[in-house]
Scaffold this motif. Structure first.
Motif, short mmCIF file in Angstrom:
data_model
loop_
_atom_site.label_atom_id
_atom_site.label_comp_id
_atom_site.label_asym_id
_atom_site.label_seq_id
_atom_site.Cartn_x
_atom_site.Cartn_y
_atom_site.Cartn_z
N GLN A 1 138.82 25.97 -52.86
CA GLN A 1 138.03 24.81 -52.45
C GLN A 1 136.85 25.29 -51.63
N LEU A 2 135.67 24.79 -51.96
CA LEU A 2 134.47 25.17 -51.22
C LEU A 2 134.47 24.52 -49.84
N ILE A 3 134.21 25.34 -48.84
CA ILE A 3 134.17 24.86 -47.46
C ILE A 3 132.73 24.59 -47.04
N ALA A 4 131.84 25.51 -47.36
CA ALA A 4 130.43 25.39 -47.00
C ALA A 4 129.60 26.09 -48.07
N VAL A 5 128.43 25.54 -48.34
CA VAL A 5 127.53 26.13 -49.33
C VAL A 5 126.26 26.56 -48.62
N ASN A 6 125.82 27.79 -48.87
CA ASN A 6 124.58 28.29 -48.25
C ASN A 6 123.39 27.47 -48.73
N ALA A 7 122.31 27.50 -47.95
CA ALA A 7 121.11 26.71 -48.25
C ALA A 7 120.55 27.02 -49.64
N ASP A 8 120.68 28.26 -50.09
CA ASP A 8 120.15 28.62 -51.41
C ASP A 8 121.05 28.18 -52.56
#
Length: 85
Positions: A8-15
């Motif tokens: 599960q994705l927790i955080a996605v980088n700005a890019d």
């Protein structure tokens, strides 16, 4: 043996090319460049550090249960420990 596991994705980088993912309590940075518009909370299938496709929570739970019952959960845990940080 090749193994792709749910995370599960927790955080996605700005890019939107990298994300922090939770593999059942183990957090790793993965490449999400193959996923359209990845968002925190998304479930994905990960192989060698790359999210290959998005899945729903029910599919993730079913896959994780199958891994647990077949003993492959240990292999999946070992695989995520060696994934790129």
């Amino acid at each position: 043996m090749c193994l792709a596991v749910p995370a599960q994705l927790i955080a996605v980088n700005a890019d939107a090319a990298r994300a922090r993912a939770d593999f059942g309590g183990i957090e790793k940075e993965i490449d999400v460049s193959l996923i359209d518009e990845p968002r925190p909370g998304d479930w994905v299938i990960v192989h060698v550090g790359f999210a290959l496709n998005r899945i729903d929570e029910a599919q993730a739970a079913e896959t994780l249960e199958l891994l647990r019952t077949t003993g492959a959960a240990d292999a999946a845990s070992d695989a995520t420990k060696g994934a790129a940080q």
